[in-house]
Design a protein around this motif. Structure first.
Motif, short mmCIF file in Angstrom:
data_model
loop_
_atom_site.label_atom_id
_atom_site.label_comp_id
_atom_site.label_asym_id
_atom_site.label_seq_id
_atom_site.Cartn_x
_atom_site.Cartn_y
_atom_site.Cartn_z
N ALA A 89 20.96 -21.45 -12.45
CA ALA A 89 19.97 -20.45 -12.86
C ALA A 89 19.73 -19.44 -11.74
O ALA A 89 19.57 -18.24 -12.00
N ALA A 90 19.70 -19.90 -10.50
CA ALA A 90 19.51 -18.98 -9.36
C ALA A 90 20.65 -17.98 -9.29
O ALA A 90 20.44 -16.79 -9.06
N LEU A 91 21.88 -18.46 -9.50
CA LEU A 91 23.03 -17.55 -9.50
C LEU A 91 22.90 -16.51 -10.59
O LEU A 91 23.15 -15.32 -10.37
N ALA A 92 22.48 -16.93 -11.77
CA ALA A 92 22.32 -15.99 -12.89
C ALA A 92 21.25 -14.94 -12.58
O ALA A 92 21.44 -13.76 -12.84
N TRP A 93 20.11 -15.37 -11.99
CA TRP A 93 19.01 -14.44 -11.72
C TRP A 93 19.29 -13.50 -10.56
O TRP A 93 18.62 -12.48 -10.40
N ARG A 94 20.27 -13.83 -9.72
CA ARG A 94 20.60 -12.88 -8.66
C ARG A 94 21.84 -12.06 -8.99
O ARG A 94 22.26 -11.24 -8.18
N THR A 95 22.41 -12.27 -10.18
CA THR A 95 23.58 -11.48 -10.60
C THR A 95 23.28 -10.78 -11.92
O THR A 95 22.57 -9.78 -11.92
N HIS A 96 23.76 -11.29 -13.02
CA HIS A 96 23.69 -10.57 -14.29
C HIS A 96 22.29 -10.50 -14.91
O HIS A 96 22.02 -9.61 -15.71
N ALA A 102 13.01 -5.82 -9.04
CA ALA A 102 12.48 -7.09 -8.55
C ALA A 102 12.48 -7.14 -7.02
O ALA A 102 13.32 -6.52 -6.37
N PHE A 103 11.53 -7.90 -6.48
CA PHE A 103 11.53 -8.19 -5.05
C PHE A 103 12.39 -9.42 -4.85
O PHE A 103 12.16 -10.45 -5.48
N MET A 104 13.39 -9.31 -3.99
CA MET A 104 14.30 -10.43 -3.78
C MET A 104 14.36 -10.78 -2.31
O MET A 104 14.78 -9.97 -1.49
N LEU A 105 13.92 -11.99 -2.00
CA LEU A 105 14.12 -12.56 -0.67
C LEU A 105 15.27 -13.54 -0.86
O LEU A 105 15.07 -14.71 -1.14
N LEU A 106 16.45 -13.00 -0.76
CA LEU A 106 17.67 -13.70 -1.15
C LEU A 106 18.46 -14.12 0.07
O LEU A 106 18.71 -13.32 0.96
N ARG A 107 18.82 -15.37 0.11
CA ARG A 107 19.71 -15.90 1.13
C ARG A 107 20.82 -16.64 0.39
O ARG A 107 20.57 -17.67 -0.24
N GLY A 108 22.03 -16.11 0.46
CA GLY A 108 23.16 -16.65 -0.29
C GLY A 108 23.52 -18.08 0.08
O GLY A 108 24.12 -18.80 -0.73
N TYR A 109 23.16 -18.52 1.26
CA TYR A 109 23.49 -19.88 1.69
C TYR A 109 22.49 -20.91 1.17
O TYR A 109 22.64 -22.09 1.40
N GLN A 122 -0.51 -2.37 -11.68
CA GLN A 122 -0.25 -1.25 -10.78
C GLN A 122 1.10 -1.38 -10.06
O GLN A 122 1.57 -0.42 -9.46
N ASP A 123 1.70 -2.56 -10.11
CA ASP A 123 2.95 -2.83 -9.40
C ASP A 123 4.11 -2.85 -10.39
O ASP A 123 4.10 -3.63 -11.33
N PRO A 124 5.13 -2.00 -10.20
CA PRO A 124 6.26 -1.98 -11.13
C PRO A 124 7.23 -3.15 -10.94
O PRO A 124 8.16 -3.31 -11.72
N THR A 125 6.98 -3.98 -9.94
CA THR A 125 7.86 -5.12 -9.67
C THR A 125 7.63 -6.19 -10.73
O THR A 125 6.52 -6.73 -10.84
N PRO A 126 8.68 -6.55 -11.51
CA PRO A 126 8.47 -7.54 -12.58
C PRO A 126 8.37 -8.97 -12.09
O PRO A 126 7.66 -9.79 -12.66
N TYR A 127 9.07 -9.28 -11.02
CA TYR A 127 9.06 -10.64 -10.50
C TYR A 127 9.56 -10.64 -9.07
O TYR A 127 10.14 -9.69 -8.58
N ALA A 128 9.30 -11.77 -8.41
CA ALA A 128 9.82 -12.01 -7.06
C ALA A 128 10.81 -13.16 -7.15
O ALA A 128 10.51 -14.20 -7.74
N TYR A 129 11.99 -12.95 -6.61
CA TYR A 129 13.02 -13.98 -6.53
C TYR A 129 13.03 -14.46 -5.08
O TYR A 129 13.25 -13.67 -4.17
N LEU A 130 12.78 -15.76 -4.89
CA LEU A 130 12.66 -16.29 -3.54
C LEU A 130 13.64 -17.45 -3.36
O LEU A 130 13.49 -18.49 -4.01
#
Length: 147
Positions: A89-96, A102-109, A122-130
């Motif tokens: 699911a994490a792979l799907a949410w950081r790709t397609h 979105a705000f993404m604090l992404l570490r591929g490892y 007031q914030d256009p950011t739909p979600y944060a991916y951590l």
């Protein structure tokens, strides 16, 4: 209230690569003599280590009624549902499935992650991916801070 803190440190193999970069710099400067070779070893390894350390210094914290992820500070009142993402699911949410807003604090490892809805109108950011090594603990801490 449950607090949470995690540092997204780089894997040990990256430190080995940083040392090998120092060796490569030393080999490039070897024809110039011993002193330049030592300078290349020390300088190359140090610069590579600074890069690895900087990339692995990102932190996620849930303290004082807020989610602090990297440079972002999101108050608990702006947080919606948090979802644990396994490796697939994490792979799907950081790709397609990813949203460019979105705000993404992404570490591929780091294979697992948490997706947190942002409910502030007031914030256009739909979600944060951590990216996180402990997604269940992070979701529990977010649930506790939201009340």
């Amino acid at each position: 209230m449950q607090s949470y803190e995690e540092r997204l440190t780089a894997p040990r193999s990256w430190w080995v690569i940083a040392a090998l970069i120092g060796v490569a710099c030393a080999l490039m400067l070897l024809p110039l003599g011993t002193l330049p070779m030592l300078g290349g070893l020390i300088g190359g390894a140090a610069l590579a280590a600074v890069g690895v350390s900087g990339y692995g210094s990102a932190r996620i914290r849930v303290v004082g009624g807020a989610l602090i992820a990297g440079d972002a500070k999101i108050p608990a009142t702006a947080l919606g549902e948090a979802q644990v993402l396994d490796a697939d699911a994490a792979l799907a949410w950081r790709t397609h499935k990813a949203d460019a807003r979105a705000f993404m604090l992404l570490r591929g490892y780091i294979r697992t992650a948490v997706r947190v809805e942002i409910t502030d109108p007031q914030d256009p950011t739909p979600y944060a991916y951590l990216s996180t090594r402990e997604p269940e603990r992070l979701v529990a801490a977010l649930a506790a801070v939201r009340g």
